[in-house]
Write an enzyme that holds these catalytic residues in place. Structure first.
Site, short mmCIF file in Angstrom:
data_model
loop_
_atom_site.label_atom_id
_atom_site.label_comp_id
_atom_site.label_asym_id
_atom_site.label_seq_id
_atom_site.Cartn_x
_atom_site.Cartn_y
_atom_site.Cartn_z
N TYR A 1 0.82 -1.22 0.00
CA TYR A 1 0.00 0.00 0.00
C TYR A 1 0.85 1.26 0.00
O TYR A 1 0.40 2.32 0.43
CB TYR A 1 -0.91 0.02 1.23
CG TYR A 1 -1.97 -1.05 1.30
CD1 TYR A 1 -2.12 -2.00 0.30
CD2 TYR A 1 -2.84 -1.12 2.38
CE1 TYR A 1 -3.08 -2.99 0.37
CE2 TYR A 1 -3.82 -2.10 2.46
CZ TYR A 1 -3.92 -3.03 1.46
OH TYR A 1 -4.88 -4.01 1.54
N LYS B 1 6.12 -14.27 2.82
CA LYS B 1 5.92 -15.02 1.58
C LYS B 1 7.23 -14.98 0.81
O LYS B 1 7.29 -14.75 -0.40
CB LYS B 1 4.76 -14.44 0.76
CG LYS B 1 4.32 -15.31 -0.42
CD LYS B 1 3.87 -16.71 -0.04
CE LYS B 1 3.46 -17.48 -1.29
NZ LYS B 1 3.22 -18.91 -1.00
N ASP C 1 0.13 -18.28 3.16
CA ASP C 1 -0.89 -19.26 2.79
C ASP C 1 -1.01 -20.35 3.85
O ASP C 1 -2.11 -20.76 4.23
CB ASP C 1 -0.60 -19.86 1.41
CG ASP C 1 0.87 -20.19 1.19
OD1 ASP C 1 1.72 -19.73 1.96
OD2 ASP C 1 1.17 -20.92 0.23
N ASP D 1 -3.95 -7.20 6.52
CA ASP D 1 -5.30 -6.74 6.20
C ASP D 1 -6.22 -7.93 5.96
O ASP D 1 -7.34 -8.01 6.48
CB ASP D 1 -5.24 -5.83 4.97
CG ASP D 1 -6.53 -5.06 4.74
OD1 ASP D 1 -7.42 -5.10 5.62
OD2 ASP D 1 -6.65 -4.41 3.69
N ASP E 1 -9.20 -9.87 8.83
CA ASP E 1 -10.62 -10.13 8.54
C ASP E 1 -10.96 -11.59 8.80
O ASP E 1 -12.03 -11.91 9.36
CB ASP E 1 -10.93 -9.78 7.08
CG ASP E 1 -11.21 -8.29 6.89
OD1 ASP E 1 -10.86 -7.51 7.79
OD2 ASP E 1 -11.78 -7.92 5.85
#
Length: 361
Positions: free
Chosen positions: A139, A190, A223, A247, A251
């Site tokens: 971002y 990752k 993952d 982010d 959730d």
């Protein structure tokens, strides 16, 4: 002497005004109970309606104006008639980046009376703090589009990872882990696929870990992390991840704890060189806007985090206890938690719980 805190309230879009007003009612109730503090609140009409009216979600001097406040209470941003990237970059990200609120804290736990969709998982099995890098990564805002409308159109989105940015979020994460009973941190990465930015992320995590010998830590690919969160939630405590990964994972965490409607967040400038901002993570939820049924608990929890940030730790603890009283009682819960209460009714019952606890010390 009564302590006075200046608060900027930005209700924003959708259900934001409804839940922010509910939280301000609760904060006013808390202040009047103790007489130890009071909030001077200034409301700002920044959001999508202002964009449609004036062409900008907030004025050019908006970020500078916010520096005069001790903290910011934010509702939501996003509207069906304004592109999502316009609303996000025009308001929330503009504030977070402009005030260098680089550490985003998202506590997640199963509150009393609520249940996880995970079979056999209770409150003691899911109690996490997600630390999200909030200023760079995916971002950072670097990229662009070329040859628009042509068959060879190109769009680039560049993730930025700096040594300074990764070091400071790792120190926040290890410090947060150290302050929790288990003193354990999981670093999400990752780096098998993102071989530059996230290899740097891993290397710096290992370097910073040497400064915190009392904190144990491990590393998970993002993952695989989703699998661990759902199959072995009790193995996790404090989690640090990049802007995008955290982010998404937060959730998932909120859903696993019972509802995204209860989830809070704090956008912190840890050095306090600028005010920090507190908000629920549920978004603008236009499908229920104006119906009076929005769940205000995520905003109440965010407001409790704001009180702690302001040094009002007794009020923070009282508010969290009152939240737990509300979630424990099926007759006090909002609709998304299986109850039938309106936003106003949940707010009233929470204030009743505060009153039932008695006067402050």
């Amino acid at each position: 002497m009564t302590r006075v805190h200046r608060i900027a309230a930005i209700p924003g879009d959708g259900i934001g005004p409804e839940v922010i007003e509910a939280a301000l009612d609760v904060l006013d109730h808390l202040g009047r109970q103790s007489n130890a503090f009071r909030l001077e609140v200034e409301r700002f009409d920044w959001g999508s309606k202002r964009y449609l009216r004036e062409g900008a979600l907030m004025p050019e001097n908006g970020v500078a104006a916010l520096r005069a406040f001790d903290a910011i209470l934010f509702g939501a941003v996003g509207a069906p008639d304004v592109p999502d990237h316009v609303t996000l970059w025009g308001l929330r990200l503009a504030i977070c980046q402009g005030l260098d609120q680089y550490a985003n804290l998202r506590p997640t736990r199963i509150l009393p009376g609520l249940s996880s969709p995970l079979s056999g998982v209770g409150p003691g099995d899911l109690d996490w703090l997600i630390v999200r890098e909030n200023s760079e990564g995916e971002y950072a805002g670097q990229g662009g589009r070329s040859h628009r409308g042509q068959p060879h159109e190109v769009a680039t989105e560049t993730a930025i990872f700096t040594r300074a940015g990764v070091e400071r979020i790792m120190r926040v994460a290890f410090s947060q882990a150290r302050a929790r009973p288990r003193k354990h941190l999981t670093v999400v990465t990752k780096s098998n696929a993102q071989r530059y930015g996230l290899v740097l992320w891993d290397e710096i995590a290992a370097e910073v870990a040497t400064e915190f010998p009392d904190v144990t830590w491990d590393r998970m690919l993002v993952d695989a992390m989703t699998v661990r969160m759902t199959l072995d939630p009790g193995s996790l405590d404090t989690i640090v991840a990049t802007n995008l990964h955290a982010d998404i994972l937060s959730d998932l965490a909120a859903a696993l704890a019972g509802s995204i409607g209860i989830a809070p967040t704090a956008n912190l400038n840890p050095e306090r060189a600028a005010p920090s901002m507190f908000e629920p993570i549920h978004g603008s939820a236009f499908d229920i806007t104006g119906k009076g049924v929005a769940n205000p608990i995520g905003t109440f929890w965010s407001a409790a985090m704001m009180l702690g940030y302001l040094g009002e730790t007794e009020a923070e603890a009282r508010l969290m206890r009152a939240i737990e009283v509300v979630t424990s009682d099926p007759e006090s819960r909002p609709r998304d938690l299986g109850g039938a209460c309106s936003t106003a009714q949940v707010t009233a019952r929470l204030c009743q719980a505060l009153d039932a606890e008695g006067p402050t010390g």
